[in-house]
Design a protein around this motif. Structure first.
Motif, PDB file in Angstrom:
ATOM      1  N   PHE A 144       0.810  -1.216   0.000  1.00 15.25           N
ATOM      2  CA  PHE A 144       0.000   0.000   0.000  1.00 15.25           C
ATOM      3  C   PHE A 144       0.848   1.273   0.000  1.00 15.25           C
ATOM      4  N   ALA A 145       2.179   1.129  -0.044  1.00 19.82           N
ATOM      5  CA  ALA A 145       3.074   2.278   0.126  1.00 19.82           C
ATOM      6  C   ALA A 145       2.947   3.299  -0.990  1.00 19.82           C
ATOM      7  N   HIS A 146       2.483   2.884  -2.162  1.00 20.24           N
ATOM      8  CA  HIS A 146       2.387   3.820  -3.289  1.00 20.24           C
ATOM      9  C   HIS A 146       1.136   4.696  -3.225  1.00 20.24           C
ATOM     10  N   LEU A 147       0.250   4.415  -2.279  1.00 22.34           N
ATOM     11  CA  LEU A 147      -1.008   5.168  -2.181  1.00 22.34           C
ATOM     12  C   LEU A 147      -0.785   6.412  -1.330  1.00 22.34           C
ATOM     13  N   THR A 148      -0.109   7.384  -1.904  1.00 20.15           N
ATOM     14  CA  THR A 148       0.318   8.575  -1.154  1.00 20.15           C
ATOM     15  C   THR A 148      -0.811   9.558  -0.886  1.00 20.15           C
ATOM     16  N   ASP A 149      -1.947   9.414  -1.561  1.00 26.13           N
ATOM     17  CA  ASP A 149      -3.055  10.349  -1.370  1.00 26.13           C
ATOM     18  C   ASP A 149      -4.058   9.875  -0.322  1.00 26.13           C
ATOM     19  N   LEU A 150      -3.827   8.698   0.271  1.00 29.06           N
ATOM     20  CA  LEU A 150      -4.754   8.143   1.249  1.00 29.06           C
ATOM     21  C   LEU A 150      -4.158   8.222   2.652  1.00 29.06           C
ATOM     22  N   HIS A 151      -5.033   8.376   3.647  1.00 35.20           N
ATOM     23  CA  HIS A 151      -4.620   8.336   5.050  1.00 35.20           C
ATOM     24  C   HIS A 151      -4.932   6.950   5.603  1.00 35.20           C
ATOM     25  N   PHE A 152      -3.931   6.305   6.198  1.00 33.10           N
ATOM     26  CA  PHE A 152      -4.098   4.949   6.708  1.00 33.10           C
ATOM     27  C   PHE A 152      -4.004   4.936   8.230  1.00 33.10           C
ATOM     28  N   VAL A 153      -4.919   4.235   8.851  1.00 33.01           N
ATOM     29  CA  VAL A 153      -4.802   3.864  10.262  1.00 33.01           C
ATOM     30  C   VAL A 153      -4.481   2.375  10.266  1.00 33.01           C
ATOM     31  N   VAL A 154      -3.293   2.034  10.764  1.00 29.44           N
ATOM     32  CA  VAL A 154      -2.806   0.652  10.730  1.00 29.44           C
ATOM     33  C   VAL A 154      -2.773   0.106  12.153  1.00 29.44           C
ATOM     34  N   ARG A 155      -3.379  -1.060  12.350  1.00 23.91           N
ATOM     35  CA  ARG A 155      -3.334  -1.715  13.661  1.00 23.91           C
ATOM     36  C   ARG A 155      -2.596  -3.039  13.553  1.00 23.91           C
ATOM     37  N   SER A 156      -1.672  -3.258  14.481  1.00 28.53           N
ATOM     38  CA  SER A 156      -0.950  -4.521  14.516  1.00 28.53           C
ATOM     39  C   SER A 156      -0.480  -4.780  15.943  1.00 28.53           C
ATOM     40  N   GLU A 158       2.636  -5.949  16.763  1.00 34.94           N
ATOM     41  CA  GLU A 158       4.020  -5.492  16.826  1.00 34.94           C
ATOM     42  C   GLU A 158       4.223  -4.335  15.855  1.00 34.94           C
ATOM     43  N   PRO A 159       5.175  -3.441  16.128  1.00 32.47           N
ATOM     44  CA  PRO A 159       5.444  -2.339  15.191  1.00 32.47           C
ATOM     45  C   PRO A 159       5.867  -2.866  13.825  1.00 32.47           C
ATOM     46  N   PRO A 160       5.278  -2.351  12.761  1.00 33.44           N
ATOM     47  CA  PRO A 160       5.672  -2.797  11.414  1.00 33.44           C
ATOM     48  C   PRO A 160       6.981  -2.154  10.983  1.00 33.44           C
ATOM     49  N   GLU A 161       7.588  -2.771   9.988  1.00 33.11           N
ATOM     50  CA  GLU A 161       8.820  -2.234   9.410  1.00 33.11           C
ATOM     51  C   GLU A 161       8.506  -1.605   8.059  1.00 33.11           C
ATOM     52  N   PRO A 162       9.253  -0.550   7.690  1.00 33.27           N
ATOM     53  CA  PRO A 162       9.036   0.067   6.375  1.00 33.27           C
ATOM     54  C   PRO A 162       9.458  -0.896   5.271  1.00 33.27           C
ATOM     55  N   PRO A 163       8.963  -0.617   4.048  1.00 30.27           N
ATOM     56  CA  PRO A 163       8.159   0.546   3.650  1.00 30.27           C
ATOM     57  C   PRO A 163       6.688   0.391   4.007  1.00 30.27           C
ATOM     58  N   MET A 164       6.034   1.534   4.178  1.00 30.56           N
ATOM     59  CA  MET A 164       4.604   1.578   4.429  1.00 30.56           C
ATOM     60  C   MET A 164       4.068   2.881   3.854  1.00 30.56           C
ATOM     61  N   PRO A 165       2.772   3.055   3.785  1.00 31.35           N
ATOM     62  CA  PRO A 165       2.244   4.308   3.235  1.00 31.35           C
ATOM     63  C   PRO A 165       2.767   5.515   4.007  1.00 31.35           C
ATOM     64  N   PRO A 166       3.081   6.612   3.326  1.00 27.97           N
ATOM     65  CA  PRO A 166       3.673   7.763   4.010  1.00 27.97           C
ATOM     66  C   PRO A 166       2.747   8.421   5.021  1.00 27.97           C
ATOM     67  N   ASP A 167       1.447   8.399   4.766  1.00 23.93           N
ATOM     68  CA  ASP A 167       0.485   9.010   5.682  1.00 23.93           C
ATOM     69  C   ASP A 167      -0.162   7.895   6.502  1.00 23.93           C
ATOM     70  N   THR A 168       0.570   7.425   7.513  1.00 27.75           N
ATOM     71  CA  THR A 168       0.130   6.279   8.303  1.00 27.75           C
ATOM     72  C   THR A 168       0.099   6.623   9.777  1.00 27.75           C
ATOM     73  N   GLU A 169      -0.990   6.267  10.418  1.00 27.69           N
ATOM     74  CA  GLU A 169      -1.149   6.396  11.872  1.00 27.69           C
ATOM     75  C   GLU A 169      -1.178   4.975  12.444  1.00 27.69           C
ATOM     76  N   LEU A 170      -0.314   4.696  13.413  1.00 28.99           N
ATOM     77  CA  LEU A 170      -0.134   3.336  13.903  1.00 28.99           C
ATOM     78  C   LEU A 170      -0.827   3.146  15.249  1.00 28.99           C
ATOM     79  N   ILE A 171      -1.548   2.023  15.379  1.00 31.32           N
ATOM     80  CA  ILE A 171      -2.159   1.610  16.635  1.00 31.32           C
ATOM     81  C   ILE A 171      -1.628   0.226  16.980  1.00 31.32           C
TER      82      ILE A 171
END
Length: 248
Positions: A144-156, A158-171
């Protein structure tokens, strides 16, 4: 009756199976965990951590440790280890059982969009919403890293490792989750579309109910197929029957 059962674990069903088998006199139970989670839940019986080195390594482990039965109770999306288990069982002649909880099914009012892969789920998103609750775990975020126009809320867990979408909020959180809590999360973050894998089970199903009540679209990534000739049982009782063991 088998004397040594190896469970490829990590799921709730794997822990339930280990608990049921470890209490049986004369039966040795070993659960193997991949080691991707820093603090896994307690597991009855013996536990090993880490991979085997592919199908050949798993086959060697089955021979060396005199395993009489192999139970693949890994996550429904653990495609590689399931393939390795099938090859190792065939190479060694060790009876094998795949334990897979049933997948989710849509109900009245659900707005589900099936996707056969994470990549196709990513292609679907721009047409469905700009604020995305991405509940697919910490692996595969690069899709999903190429989707630069979307805001992501990611829940996991353990902390994820990059790459990931640039506009990401982590839970960081571990289930089970309630419908009330999931509804509040979706409202607080103004989520417009939910993405989830078809993991099945109750621990994370509340988000689907919350999405239904809020009339949100849900992109459901379907499970990869099992290896040719491999079938699954849906519960611990099915595994016991395959192993020739009576219920406790």
């Amino acid at each position: 009756m088998p004397a040594h059962v190896l469970i490829l674990g990590g799921t709730t069903e794997a822990r339930r199976l280990a608990a049921g088998l470890a209490s049986r006199p004369g039966l040795r139970v070993t659960t193997s965990l991949a080691g991707r989670v820093a603090r896994p839940g307690a597991v009855a019986g013996e536990v090993r951590i880490g991979g085997f080195g592919g199908a050949e390594g798993l086959a060697d482990w089955l021979r060396t440790h005199q395993v009489d039965a192999l139970v693949d109770a890994t996550h429904p999306f653990a495609e590689s280890i399931t393939a390795h288990a099938a090859h190792a069982a065939a190479a060694t002649g060790v009876p094998a059982v795949v334990l897979r909880r049933p997948g989710w099914r849509p109900g009245p009012g659900d707005r589900w969009h099936d996707a056969p892969s994470l990549a196709e789920a990513a292609e679907t998103l721009p047409a469905l919403g700009r604020r995305v609750f991405l509940s697919t775990g910490r692996l595969g975020l690069a899709t999903f890293a190429h989707l630069t126009d979307l805001h992501f809320v990611v829940r996991s867990v353990e902390p994820p490792e990059p790459p990931m979408p640039p506009d990401t909020e982590l839970i960081l959180a571990r289930g089970p989750f309630t419908v009330a809590a999931e509804t509040e999360l979706l409202r607080t973050h103004r989520i417009e579309v939910l993405v989830t894998k078809d993991s099945g089970g109750e621990a994370t199903a509340a988000k689907l109910t919350a999405a239904r009540e809020l009339v949100l679209p849900v992109v459901v990534v379907r499970r990869p197929p099992l290896p040719p000739g491999v079938t699954a049982v849906p519960d611990v009782a099915g595994v016991l029957e395959r192993l020739g063991l009576s219920p406790a």
